[in-house]
Write an enzyme that holds these catalytic residues in place. Structure first.
Site, PDB file in Angstrom:
ATOM      1  N   GLN A 155     -11.714  14.753 -33.873  1.00 33.79           N
ATOM      2  CA  GLN A 155     -12.877  13.875 -33.792  1.00 33.79           C
ATOM      3  C   GLN A 155     -12.433  12.442 -33.516  1.00 33.79           C
ATOM      4  O   GLN A 155     -11.413  11.983 -34.024  1.00 33.79           O
ATOM      5  CB  GLN A 155     -13.677  13.938 -35.088  1.00 33.79           C
ATOM      6  CG  GLN A 155     -15.045  13.313 -34.969  1.00 33.79           C
ATOM      7  CD  GLN A 155     -15.953  13.687 -36.127  1.00 33.79           C
ATOM      8  OE1 GLN A 155     -15.795  14.732 -36.730  1.00 33.79           O
ATOM      9  NE2 GLN A 155     -16.901  12.824 -36.430  1.00 33.79           N
ATOM     10  N   SER A 195      -6.208  17.525 -36.764  1.00 31.07           N
ATOM     11  CA  SER A 195      -7.374  17.655 -37.636  1.00 31.07           C
ATOM     12  C   SER A 195      -8.315  18.741 -37.106  1.00 31.07           C
ATOM     13  O   SER A 195      -7.956  19.913 -37.090  1.00 31.07           O
ATOM     14  CB  SER A 195      -8.072  16.298 -37.768  1.00 31.07           C
ATOM     15  OG  SER A 195      -9.087  16.334 -38.738  1.00 31.07           O
ATOM     16  N   LEU A 196      -9.507  18.380 -36.655  1.00 33.21           N
ATOM     17  CA  LEU A 196     -10.422  19.352 -36.049  1.00 33.21           C
ATOM     18  C   LEU A 196      -9.729  20.155 -34.956  1.00 33.21           C
ATOM     19  O   LEU A 196      -9.971  21.358 -34.793  1.00 33.21           O
ATOM     20  CB  LEU A 196     -11.632  18.617 -35.460  1.00 33.21           C
ATOM     21  CG  LEU A 196     -12.505  19.394 -34.471  1.00 33.21           C
ATOM     22  CD1 LEU A 196     -13.260  20.508 -35.182  1.00 33.21           C
ATOM     23  CD2 LEU A 196     -13.460  18.463 -33.750  1.00 33.21           C
ATOM     24  N   ARG A 242     -18.332  22.686 -40.977  1.00 30.97           N
ATOM     25  CA  ARG A 242     -17.371  21.646 -41.378  1.00 30.97           C
ATOM     26  C   ARG A 242     -17.939  20.255 -41.091  1.00 30.97           C
ATOM     27  O   ARG A 242     -17.829  19.337 -41.907  1.00 30.97           O
ATOM     28  CB  ARG A 242     -16.057  21.851 -40.624  1.00 30.97           C
ATOM     29  CG  ARG A 242     -14.920  20.898 -40.985  1.00 30.97           C
ATOM     30  CD  ARG A 242     -13.700  21.260 -40.147  1.00 30.97           C
ATOM     31  NE  ARG A 242     -12.501  20.501 -40.503  1.00 30.97           N
ATOM     32  CZ  ARG A 242     -12.130  19.370 -39.929  1.00 30.97           C
ATOM     33  NH1 ARG A 242     -12.889  18.831 -38.975  1.00 30.97           N
ATOM     34  NH2 ARG A 242     -11.002  18.766 -40.285  1.00 30.97           N
ATOM     35  N   HIS A 256      -9.313  13.656 -45.403  1.00 30.60           N
ATOM     36  CA  HIS A 256      -7.904  14.032 -45.578  1.00 30.60           C
ATOM     37  C   HIS A 256      -7.305  13.358 -46.814  1.00 30.60           C
ATOM     38  O   HIS A 256      -6.211  12.792 -46.774  1.00 30.60           O
ATOM     39  CB  HIS A 256      -7.088  13.694 -44.322  1.00 30.60           C
ATOM     40  CG  HIS A 256      -7.606  14.340 -43.083  1.00 30.60           C
ATOM     41  ND1 HIS A 256      -7.645  15.705 -42.922  1.00 30.60           N
ATOM     42  CD2 HIS A 256      -8.135  13.811 -41.946  1.00 30.60           C
ATOM     43  CE1 HIS A 256      -8.170  15.992 -41.738  1.00 30.60           C
ATOM     44  NE2 HIS A 256      -8.474  14.868 -41.137  1.00 30.60           N
ATOM     45  N   GLN A 285      -6.185  21.049 -45.563  1.00 31.66           N
ATOM     46  CA  GLN A 285      -6.156  19.941 -44.604  1.00 31.66           C
ATOM     47  C   GLN A 285      -7.197  18.878 -44.949  1.00 31.66           C
ATOM     48  O   GLN A 285      -7.021  17.697 -44.649  1.00 31.66           O
ATOM     49  CB  GLN A 285      -6.408  20.478 -43.192  1.00 31.66           C
ATOM     50  CG  GLN A 285      -6.183  19.473 -42.079  1.00 31.66           C
ATOM     51  CD  GLN A 285      -7.075  19.738 -40.889  1.00 31.66           C
ATOM     52  OE1 GLN A 285      -8.232  19.356 -40.875  1.00 31.66           O
ATOM     53  NE2 GLN A 285      -6.522  20.411 -39.884  1.00 31.66           N
TER      54      GLN A 285
END
Length: 402
Positions: free
Chosen positions: A10, A91-92, A116, A199, A248
């Site tokens: 993102q 991440s994503l 999510r 995170h 994560q």
């Protein structure tokens, strides 16, 4: 030169992302249409004509970024000369990488990232947390400050992105105070426009909800080895997916560690697959020796990437290499002695033999690759061994043709 595909997270979204691929590729268009059918709204309209404010909402941004990433991946793999050895995502992007590896079906991945994104949207409602990016200070210096009594437990490192950039997450008031300290130490600090301390341990409740959702999703064998943000190492098994993806949410993203892992294994051809060039630009600033860093955000970039790759092996010799790899792969399916199993393996073997005898066949390499993957699926070949097999084939010059 070994190849890794990198998928952005993102923050890479922008109006118009994926539009050129959508307009020029039936595969990309179908990917957008599939996502739209699942989500109940037009992903293409949102990506191409929506407002940036709407596209930046986590519950919209995450499904759209994953859609563009998988569309670009599918188009690339139609044309790519060599199989990637590793996949990694920021991440994503790790979920996009797992989807590209085959561990997640696209439909399940779209539903997962929508969920999510909704969790992360809800986590921002009270605006109690935020994030800051810091340039010019080492992670060690930043960690030391975060552990000072005034900030301990209130500010933590959330992203180790590169030798030049570290991101911290924490409570808004604590971030405001520590920001001045980082500036005094010579750092350049940018406050990120987010309303959550992502995170970090502040996302514990969100992580638990995500873990429960992941428990309802079926996972499948990986065709490519995928690096985890939590460990900066390949997933040892698909059974680790629920724990790694939920961890994560509360652990730091070790992106620099993922890149270091690739460098140590001489994976020097790095291709960013998805919207924008955030990861590519970050890697270029690292000035990695011997690395070829590219992105395929647009049709023009994709065509350039393909043009630079000339085939090194075709026809019967190429197909024979696939056949050799299939024969030599160890069988981990110790119970695979039924007639159904034998037929499932025998069919793809026969196809490889026929291709090897026939020589050049239109679309032959794609058929050979599919047959090889089917055999490796039947043999339950782990992702790491599968990556080694594909790496050896790539070294021998096997190519994929459009």
């Amino acid at each position: 030169m070994h190849t890794a595909l990198l998928f952005p997270g993102q923050g890479s979204q922008y109006i118009g992302m994926g539009q050129e691929l959508f307009s020029s590729s039936i595969v990309a268009k179908r990917t957008f249409e599939e996502a739209s059918e699942i989500l109940g709204y037009s992903v293409s309209n949102l990506c191409f004509q929506g407002s940036l404010a709407e596209l930046t909402r986590t519950d919209y941004a995450q499904p759209c970024i994953l859609t563009v990433g998988i569309a670009a991946f599918r188009v690339l793999m139609e044309r790519m000369e060599r199989e990637p050895v590793y996949l990694a995502g920021h991440s994503l992007g790790e979920i996009t990488a797992l989807t590209a590896s085959g561990a997640l079906h696209f439909a399940d991945a779209i539903r997962l990232v929508r969920f999510r994104g909704m969790l992360m949207r809800d986590a921002q409602k009270n605006k109690a947390g935020s994030m800051m990016a810091i340039h010019g200070l080492t992670p060690q210096v930043i960690e030391k400050e975060c552990l000072e009594p005034e900030y301990r437990g209130l500010v933590v490192i959330s992203n180790l992105n590169s030798s030049r950039q570290t991101v911290v997450s924490g409570q808004v008031n604590a971030l405001t105070k520590i920001k001045e300290r980082f500036i005094d130490l010579g750092g350049h600090v940018t406050s990120l426009q987010v309303g959550g301390a992502f995170h970090s341990p502040f996302m514990k409740n969100t992580a638990m909800q995500l873990y429960d959702e992941l428990g309802r999703i079926p996972f499948h064998s990986m065709r490519y080895s995928v690096l985890s943000n939590v460990t900066a190492l390949p997933y040892p098994s698909v059974t680790c997916i629920p724990s790694f993806l939920s961890e994560q949410m509360v652990e730091r993203v070790r992106w620099q560690g993922c890149v270091q892992f690739l460098m140590e294994r001489q994976v020097y051809n790095l291709i960013e697959v998805g919207p924008g060039s955030v990861l590519s630009n970050m890697l270029r600033r690292e000035k990695l020796d011997a690395c070829m860093i590219q992105s395929i955000d647009t049709k023009e970039n994709l065509q350039k990437l393909i043009k630079e790759r000339m085939p090194k092996g075709t026809g019967a010799v190429s197909y024979a290499r696939y056949l050799k790899a299939a024969l030599c792969a160890k069988n981990y399916n110790i119970h695979g002695e039924t007639s159904d199993y034998l037929e499932e393996v025998a069919g793809p073997f026969r196809e490889l033999e026929q291709l090897a005898r026939a020589g050049d066949v239109a679309g032959g390499n794609a058929k050979a690759l599919e047959a090889l993957h089917h055999i490796l699926d039947c043999k339950m070949t782990p992702a790491l061994q599968r990556g080694d097999i594909l790496s050896h084939i790539a070294e021998e010059g096997v190519v994929r043709h459009v």
